[in-house]
Design a protein around this motif. Structure first.
Motif, PDB file in Angstrom:
ATOM      1  N   ALA A   1      18.157  29.694  66.623  1.00 33.18           N
ATOM      2  CA  ALA A   1      18.164  30.070  68.039  1.00 33.18           C
ATOM      3  C   ALA A   1      16.968  30.954  68.336  1.00 33.18           C
ATOM      4  N   LEU A   2      16.305  30.689  69.455  1.00 33.15           N
ATOM      5  CA  LEU A   2      15.208  31.534  69.911  1.00 33.15           C
ATOM      6  C   LEU A   2      15.783  32.830  70.469  1.00 33.15           C
ATOM      7  N   THR A   3      15.173  33.953  70.124  1.00 34.41           N
ATOM      8  CA  THR A   3      15.637  35.247  70.632  1.00 34.41           C
ATOM      9  C   THR A   3      14.533  35.929  71.432  1.00 34.41           C
ATOM     10  N   ASP A   4      14.966  36.717  72.431  1.00 33.61           N
ATOM     11  CA  ASP A   4      14.007  37.472  73.231  1.00 33.61           C
ATOM     12  C   ASP A   4      13.642  38.759  72.492  1.00 33.61           C
ATOM     13  N   PRO A   5      12.730  39.563  73.050  1.00 33.37           N
ATOM     14  CA  PRO A   5      12.309  40.779  72.334  1.00 33.37           C
ATOM     15  C   PRO A   5      13.441  41.767  72.059  1.00 33.37           C
ATOM     16  N   ASP A   6      14.553  41.677  72.806  1.00 32.17           N
ATOM     17  CA  ASP A   6      15.708  42.541  72.561  1.00 32.17           C
ATOM     18  C   ASP A   6      16.699  41.927  71.575  1.00 32.17           C
ATOM     19  N   GLY A   7      16.361  40.758  71.019  1.00 36.08           N
ATOM     20  CA  GLY A   7      17.225  40.116  70.041  1.00 36.08           C
ATOM     21  C   GLY A   7      18.316  39.245  70.627  1.00 36.08           C
ATOM     22  N   ARG A   8      18.307  39.043  71.956  1.00 32.85           N
ATOM     23  CA  ARG A   8      19.325  38.195  72.585  1.00 32.85           C
ATOM     24  C   ARG A   8      18.953  36.726  72.431  1.00 32.85           C
ATOM     25  N   ARG A   9      19.947  35.926  72.054  1.00 35.26           N
ATOM     26  CA  ARG A   9      19.709  34.490  71.898  1.00 35.26           C
ATOM     27  C   ARG A   9      19.558  33.818  73.254  1.00 35.26           C
ATOM     28  N   GLN A  10      18.616  32.886  73.302  1.00 30.12           N
ATOM     29  CA  GLN A  10      18.320  32.149  74.517  1.00 30.12           C
ATOM     30  C   GLN A  10      18.829  30.706  74.388  1.00 30.12           C
ATOM     31  N   LEU A  11      18.829  29.990  75.515  1.00 31.01           N
ATOM     32  CA  LEU A  11      19.241  28.581  75.479  1.00 31.01           C
ATOM     33  C   LEU A  11      18.066  27.716  75.036  1.00 31.01           C
ATOM     34  N   ALA A  12      17.614  27.996  73.838  1.00 26.33           N
ATOM     35  CA  ALA A  12      16.599  27.207  73.145  1.00 26.33           C
ATOM     36  C   ALA A  12      17.028  27.202  71.690  1.00 26.33           C
ATOM     37  N   LEU A  13      17.649  26.103  71.277  1.00 26.85           N
ATOM     38  CA  LEU A  13      18.333  26.027  69.989  1.00 26.85           C
ATOM     39  C   LEU A  13      17.973  24.734  69.272  1.00 26.85           C
ATOM     40  N   VAL A  14      18.074  24.754  67.968  1.00 30.28           N
ATOM     41  CA  VAL A  14      18.098  23.530  67.161  1.00 30.28           C
ATOM     42  C   VAL A  14      19.358  23.613  66.317  1.00 30.28           C
ATOM     43  N   LEU A  15      20.228  22.603  66.441  1.00 34.71           N
ATOM     44  CA  LEU A  15      21.539  22.642  65.793  1.00 34.71           C
ATOM     45  C   LEU A  15      21.749  21.431  64.897  1.00 34.71           C
ATOM     46  N   ASP A  16      22.397  21.665  63.772  1.00 36.77           N
ATOM     47  CA  ASP A  16      22.843  20.578  62.904  1.00 36.77           C
ATOM     48  C   ASP A  16      23.924  19.809  63.671  1.00 36.77           C
TER      49      ASP A  16
END
Length: 197
Positions: A122-137
């Motif tokens: 999961a892509l995270t912002d500078p504060d460590g929050r996960r964004q809706l940009a993911l690669v999932l099995d």
């Protein structure tokens, strides 16, 4: 030599209500003369298949359009509607919100590399929050997906909480999204994937 990146399909989430943008079709909003949807499709141009969850519009790159079920059921309903529409059977699926104009193929490459051997990344912002940009099995996603009747309003973080996801820090503006007109004004003219600082 590094291992080749896993092949993947992509689901672009483009069917939200955009209430803070007065209900306009986010996918058609332009940043520096290109629509958010065009930018999202560029980011996943090397996917073996792309499904866009949203209203069908002409695109330069091939994509299948589907409408989420249930309608306006939130990102989990949209994500799983897109996954159900995939004809290919890849090991991984990229999931991205249409309103992140600074995502690039390089972003997806980093997520795919991190996801290899894990449940996803999961892509995270500078504060460590996960964004809706993911690669999932895909197999692991299928294992945690709620039943169709439970998808409406289901939080993404709850669905993914049992997965072994690795966080990938955003570079530059990759994490920036367009939720409001103010966001759009702030993004206009910013350095991005096709601009130099």
């Amino acid at each position: 030599m590094p291992d080749p990146l896993p092949t993947y399909a992509a689901v672009v989430l483009a069917g939200g209500r955009a209430t803070r943008l007065d209900g306009v079709d986010k996918a058609g909003v332009e940043v520096d003369g290109r629509t958010l949807l065009a930018r999202a499709l560029d980011a996943v141009a090397d996917a073996v298949e792309v499904v866009v969850v949203g209203e069908s519009v002409p695109t330069a790159l091939p994509a299948t359009f589907v409408v989420e079920d249930p309608r306006h059921g939130g990102p989990v309903a949209a994500l799983l509607t897109g996954r159900d529409a995939l004809r290919a059977d890849p090991a991984y699926v990229a999931v991205l919100a249409v309103d992140m104009p600074h995502l690039t193929p390089g972003t997806l490459d980093r997520l795919r590399a991190a996801a290899a051997g894990r449940d996803g990344a999961a892509l995270t912002d500078p504060d460590g929050r996960r964004q809706l940009a993911l690669v999932l099995d895909v197999a692991r996603l299928d294992a945690v997906a709620p039943d169709r009747e439970d998808r409406h309003g289901h939080p993404v973080h709850r669905m993914l909480s049992g997965l072994d996801l690795v966080d990938v820090a955003a570079l530059g503006r990759e994490h920036r999204d367009v939720d409001t007109w103010s966001d759009l004004r702030d993004l206009a003219g910013e350095p991005g994937p096709d601009r130099t600082p």
